[in-house]
Every structure is written in structure tokens, then in C-alpha cells.
Design a protein around this motif. Structure first.
Motif, PDB file in Angstrom:
ATOM      1  N   GLN A 239       0.825  -1.199   0.000  1.00  0.00           N
ATOM      2  CA  GLN A 239       0.000   0.000   0.000  1.00  0.00           C
ATOM      3  C   GLN A 239       0.862   1.251   0.000  1.00  0.00           C
ATOM      4  OE1 GLN A 239      -3.327  -0.064  -0.425  1.00  0.00           O
ATOM      5  NE2 GLN A 239      -3.177   2.165  -0.660  1.00  0.00           N
ATOM      6  N   LEU A 242       1.788   2.002  -3.561  1.00  0.00           N
ATOM      7  CA  LEU A 242       0.669   2.568  -4.309  1.00  0.00           C
ATOM      8  C   LEU A 242       0.404   4.015  -3.901  1.00  0.00           C
ATOM      9  CD1 LEU A 242      -1.810  -0.468  -4.227  1.00  0.00           C
ATOM     10  CD2 LEU A 242      -0.126   0.127  -5.992  1.00  0.00           C
ATOM     11  N   ASP A 243       0.450   4.295  -2.606  1.00  0.00           N
ATOM     12  CA  ASP A 243       0.221   5.663  -2.130  1.00  0.00           C
ATOM     13  C   ASP A 243       1.286   6.616  -2.675  1.00  0.00           C
ATOM     14  OD1 ASP A 243      -2.004   4.875  -0.678  1.00  0.00           O
ATOM     15  OD2 ASP A 243      -0.903   4.615   1.199  1.00  0.00           O
ATOM     16  N   ALA A 246       0.559   7.442  -6.300  1.00  0.00           N
ATOM     17  CA  ALA A 246      -0.591   8.352  -6.387  1.00  0.00           C
ATOM     18  C   ALA A 246      -0.218   9.769  -5.981  1.00  0.00           C
ATOM     19  CB  ALA A 246      -1.719   7.830  -5.502  1.00  0.00           C
ATOM     20  N   GLU A 247       0.742   9.907  -5.082  1.00  0.00           N
ATOM     21  CA  GLU A 247       1.058  11.213  -4.494  1.00  0.00           C
ATOM     22  C   GLU A 247       1.876  12.114  -5.401  1.00  0.00           C
ATOM     23  OE1 GLU A 247       3.592  12.993  -0.658  1.00  0.00           O
ATOM     24  OE2 GLU A 247       3.205  10.831  -0.846  1.00  0.00           O
ATOM     25  N   ARG A 285      -7.651  -2.829  -5.557  1.00  0.00           N
ATOM     26  CA  ARG A 285      -6.989  -1.913  -4.619  1.00  0.00           C
ATOM     27  C   ARG A 285      -6.065  -0.946  -5.354  1.00  0.00           C
ATOM     28  NH1 ARG A 285      -2.369  -2.798  -1.216  1.00  0.00           N
ATOM     29  NH2 ARG A 285      -2.356  -4.995  -1.822  1.00  0.00           N
ATOM     30  N   ARG A 288      -8.287   1.625  -7.074  1.00  0.00           N
ATOM     31  CA  ARG A 288      -8.919   2.512  -6.093  1.00  0.00           C
ATOM     32  C   ARG A 288      -7.918   3.544  -5.567  1.00  0.00           C
ATOM     33  NH1 ARG A 288     -10.382  -1.137  -2.790  1.00  0.00           N
ATOM     34  NH2 ARG A 288      -8.700  -0.885  -1.261  1.00  0.00           N
ATOM     35  N   THR A 289      -6.666   3.131  -5.384  1.00  0.00           N
ATOM     36  CA  THR A 289      -5.645   4.029  -4.839  1.00  0.00           C
ATOM     37  C   THR A 289      -5.116   4.998  -5.884  1.00  0.00           C
ATOM     38  OG1 THR A 289      -4.953   2.265  -3.313  1.00  0.00           O
ATOM     39  CG2 THR A 289      -3.445   4.123  -3.594  1.00  0.00           C
ATOM     40  N   ILE A 290      -4.980   4.527  -7.139  1.00  0.00           N
ATOM     41  CA  ILE A 290      -4.378   5.343  -8.202  1.00  0.00           C
ATOM     42  C   ILE A 290      -5.391   5.511  -9.332  1.00  0.00           C
ATOM     43  CG2 ILE A 290      -2.334   5.663  -9.661  1.00  0.00           C
ATOM     44  CD1 ILE A 290      -1.000   3.406  -8.060  1.00  0.00           C
TER      45      ILE A 290
END
Length: 476
Positions: A239, A242-243, A246-247, A285, A288-290
């Protein structure tokens, strides 16, 4: 001396070639793309599967001919084929004068210049940020190898046998190399390794790849930059990773995650574990995250023991997952792999039919996904004139990895004409099975002077010889 290189296989092999070329250039030698003008010819080989071995042998024989019709006095063979068949090459291809394994890149200058350099015993070679290197990619993108070797026990794969145990480069070494490449005008960096998601584990780092990506994204550059990583192992996609993607805007929203299969039974025989249902939860997942992430994967069909039911399960999984990009490989029964000794071998005709069926299925998915893009605006990295026709330009969206994911064609532009190495906006106007077409929009991206007016690859030193005629594979 003038030295010519042919680099075969994957980008990881290409980086090895760039390192060898860098060592030679640093000692004053000249690289040439013309095999008939080279004093020394070097073929960096691949031997992952049978077609790669055949291509490597054909290319070695093709280059050997220049010892008779050109000025070449020496032919050196490097890479994975050497690791696998060193003794057989010496016996069966006497035209070869010297061999370099994947962990012996430092021997290249000695062998070209003719001074003694005994084979190295080490299995832990890693280049670093101070290692001389000559890019063989166009000036606007480059690869950085962040790790070497592999510890995964996949039964179909022979790479750990000749690349060795997994080992990461030092964190700051990667940052230093990336910073230098961006300063030289590179717009896109692609991180590669047999398993990039394991980066730093052997150095005691937790979520090492996520930390590395965050640092790379923070490198200051005068223009927009793209950073991607390739070859993610599914159970290593955390996770935190992935975060991080996305950031940071500089991290392209793209994940290349070879899954190999979806049947739990086949995955167990591959010694990879998991199942299609587990993968679908991971994919959900990720998406949903990216938001807007592009997912690429690859599968092997015809693995020993793969039944019709297993293949149907794989097809159902592909329909449910709806990947943006997908590659299908026919199983290759390598004699040193663990799967070579498994029962339930699948016939060649069944493998061929399964591959065609799966690719036809993905073609429909790809066409539908591309049609949904018509009318949207996307960033594009301009590559140059189309390889198909001089009437079009081409480039790549962030969701298209170099050399493997197709291209985006430019059939019109507004404002300034396209320049190689620019990152501009593009309005998509047409969609095809794997490629899209669009109009380049006016933009503020100011391509550096190094990019303007270039129509070729100034650093491309790979020899471009005509394709060799098919020849029987020697008994390696």
C-alpha cells in the motif's frame, strides 16, 4: 579502435551493453554502427527462451562473417548465452574469440585491447553511478538498473542460474545517476531489475522502492519529467508503494506486474502461489488508490499441467481484470529450469491455439479501452517521425512503456510543430486495437536545444544489420 555492438534481449541486457560501451569510450575507443568498419564486434546475447537463443546464435554467425568480408579481427560474445553455454560456444562456434559472462563486464576493455584479463569468480557484479556508460536509447528516455539477480523460485525461469542472487544498488547511487541523466536532458527514466519491488530488502530497507520513487520524484528539473518502474512482483506491491505513486505527479500512473497465470493449480506448479481471485482484489486496490492507472501484465500459456479448465479460468480472469496492456508468451521447455522435469507437457498446437485465443480476447478489451479515450486530452512524450511513415509523428502517453506498449500517432498539430523530446498535450481523435491517433495541442513545454531538429539517434550505436537468414540452432 572502432568497436561495434549488437545488444539483444531485454532492457536489462541493454544497460549491460551501455556499461561495456562506456568503459570502451572512456579509454578512447570509437563506437560504430557499421559492422564492416569495426575492428572488434561485440554481441550481447539473450538465452531466456528458445527463440532468444536462436536469435543470439544467428546474430553471432552474422557478425562472424565480417571477420572475412570486413576489417574485424575479433568477435566477442557476452551475456546470458555465455553463462548458459560457455563451453559449447567455444566448441561449436570457433569464430568467437572471447566470452564475457553477465558478471564480467569489467573485462570488456582488456579483451578488446588484447591484454590478459582472467575470468572473474565473483557472482555479485553491479554497476554504479560512477561507472562509465553510453546511452543506446534516444536522448529523451533512459533505463536505470536498480538491482541485479533474483531470489524467486519460479520453476519456468532460469535467470537466477546465470544472474545470481538478488542484490540492490545503493540508494544514493541510483539518485545520483538519475540526477545526472535528468541534467543531460533525459525526460523519462525507467527503473528496471528482475524484481524492482524487492529493491533494498537485502540492504535492510523496508518499502525501499517506495522510498526511492519518492526521492526521484523530488529531483528538481527545469522541465516536466516522467519516472516509471517495471517488473513488479504481485505479492511485493504494498500500500505504501501505491500511495507513493498516487502522491507524486512525476511518477507515471502505470504498473507493470507480470502475473504469469490465474489458475491456482498452475501458479502452484510455477512456485508463485496466489490465484485469480487474489489478483482481482489486488487490482481493485490498485485502481482505487491510483485513479486512471494503466495496468500491464504478461501470461504464460501451455505450462506443464495446464488443462483446458485452467486455461478457461485464465480467460475468465482476463475478461474480469480488463488490463490496459497484456503480453502472452508460449511456454518454453528450458532444460535447466525446474518445470522441465514436470509432467503434463502441453502440445505445441494447443499452446499456439491458446495464445491466439487469449490475444484475440485482449484485442477486444484493448480496442474498447482505446475507444473510450477518443475526445480526451492526454500528455504525450514526442518520440519523432513515425517508424511506419514519414507522414506522421509518434510519441507515447505515460501509460505506454518504451518499446512494448505501442505508440500514439500524431497526424496533426496546433501551434508549434512537434519536436522530439517534448512533453505536450494531445487530443485523441481515433482509436485502433493497440494504438491511438490524435492532434498535438499548443503547449508551453520548451524542449531543450539538444532535442530540437534531431531526426536520428545520435547515441544509438547498435549495429543495424539485415535480419539473418534462418539457420539451424547449433547443439548448444
Amino acid at each position: 579502435m572502432k568497436i561495434g555492438f549488437v545488444s539483444l534481449g531485454c532492457p536489462k541486457n541493454l544497460v549491460d551493453s551501455e556499461v561495456m560501451m562506456g568503459q570502451l569510450v572512456s579509454r578512447g575507443h570509437e563506437l560504430t554502427p557499421h559492422p564492416d568498419q569495426a575492428d572488434v564486434l561485440v554481441v550481447n546475447t539473450c538465452s531466456f527462451i528458445d527463440p532468444a537463443k536462436q536469435e543470439s546464435v544467428d546474430t553471432i554467425l552474422e557478425m562472424a562473417a565480417y571477420k572475412k568480408i570486413g576489417r574485424a579481427k575479433k568477435l566477442i560474445v557476452a551475456g546470458c548465452l555465455v553463462e548458459r553455454y560457455r563451453g559449447d560456444i567455444r566448441t561449436d562456434i570457433p569464430e568467437v574469440d572471447a566470452l564475457i559472462g553477465t558478471n564480467e563486464l569489467d573485462r570488456i576493455a582488456a579483451l578488446c585491447e588484447g591484454w590478459d584479463a582472467p575470468p572473474q569468480e565473483t557472482r555479485d557484479y553491479l554497476y554504479h553511478d560512477l561507472t562509465p556508460r553510453v546511452l543506446a536509447t534516444p536522448g529523451h528516455y533512459a533505463y536505470i538498473k536498480i538491482a541485479e539477480g533474483c531470489d524467486h523460485p519460479c520453476t519456468f525461469c532460469v535467470i537466477p542460474q546465470y544472474r545470481g542472487k538478488f542484490r540492490s544498488r545503493r540508494f544514493e547511487s541510483v539518485i545520483a545517476e538519475a540526477t545526472r541523466l535528468f541534467q543531460q536532458g533525459v525526460r523519462e527514466i525507467n527503473l528496471i531489475g528482475q524484481d524492482t519491488t524487492c529493491f533494498g530488502e537485502d540492504l535492510g530497507l523496508h518499502d525501499g522502492l517506495a522510498h526511492l520513487l519518492a526521492r526521484l520524484a523530488q529531483i528538481e528539473t527545469p522541465q516536466e519529467k516522467w519516472i516509471r518502474f517495471l517488473y513488479a512482483y504481485p505479492n511485493k506491491v504494498t500500500q505504501r508503494l501505491l500511495d507513493t505513486i498516487a502522491e507524486h505527479p512525476a511518477l507515471v500512473k502505470y504498473i507493470d506486474m507480470p502475473l504469469q497465470h490465474a489458475s491456482a493449480a498452475v501458479l502452484k506448479r510455477m512456485r508463485r502461489g496466489a490465484s485469480g481471485n487474489i489478483f482481482l482484489k489486488l487490482i481493485e486496490r490498485i485502481r482505487r488508490t491510483i485513479p486512471g492507472v494503466a495496468l500491464r501484465t504478461s501470461f504464460i500459456v501451455g505450462f506443464p499441467g495446464e488443462t483446458d479448465r485452467d486455461f478457461e479460468e485464465l480467460c475468465d480472469f482476463v475478461k474480469a481484470a480488463r488490463f490496459d496492456r497484456l503480453g502472452v508468451f508460449s511456454y518454453s521447455d528450458e532444460d535447466t529450469s525446474g518445470s522441465y522435469h514436470l509432467d503434463g507437457k502441453v502440445g505445441a498446437r494447443a499452446i499456439y491455439d491458446r495464445k491466439r485465443h487469449l490475444m484475440a480476447l485482449q484485442r477486444k478489451i484493448s480496442r474498447a479501452r482505446n475507444r473510450a479515450l477518443v475526445g480526451t486530452e492526454v500528455p504525450i512524450l514526442v518520440s519523432g517521425l513515425s517508424t511506419e511513415t514519414d507522414l506522421l509523428w509518434e510519441g507515447r502517453m505515460p501509460t505506454q512503456s518504451p518499446e512494448i506498449d505501442g505508440v500514439t500517432l500524431i497526424n496533426d498539430y496546433e501551434g508549434a510543430p512537434p519536436q522530439r523530446g517534448q512533453i505536450r498535450r494531445l487530443r485523441i481523435t481515433e482509436a485502433h486495437d493497440y494504438d491511438v491517433v490524435g492532434t498535438l495541442l499548443p503547449g508551453s513545454d520548451r524542449a531543450r536545444e539538444w532535442a530540437s531538429g534531431q531526426t536520428g539517434d545520435p547515441k544509438l550505436v547498435q549495429i543495424t544489420a539485415p535480419p539473418p537468414a534462418p539457420r539451424p540452432l547449433p547443439p548448444l
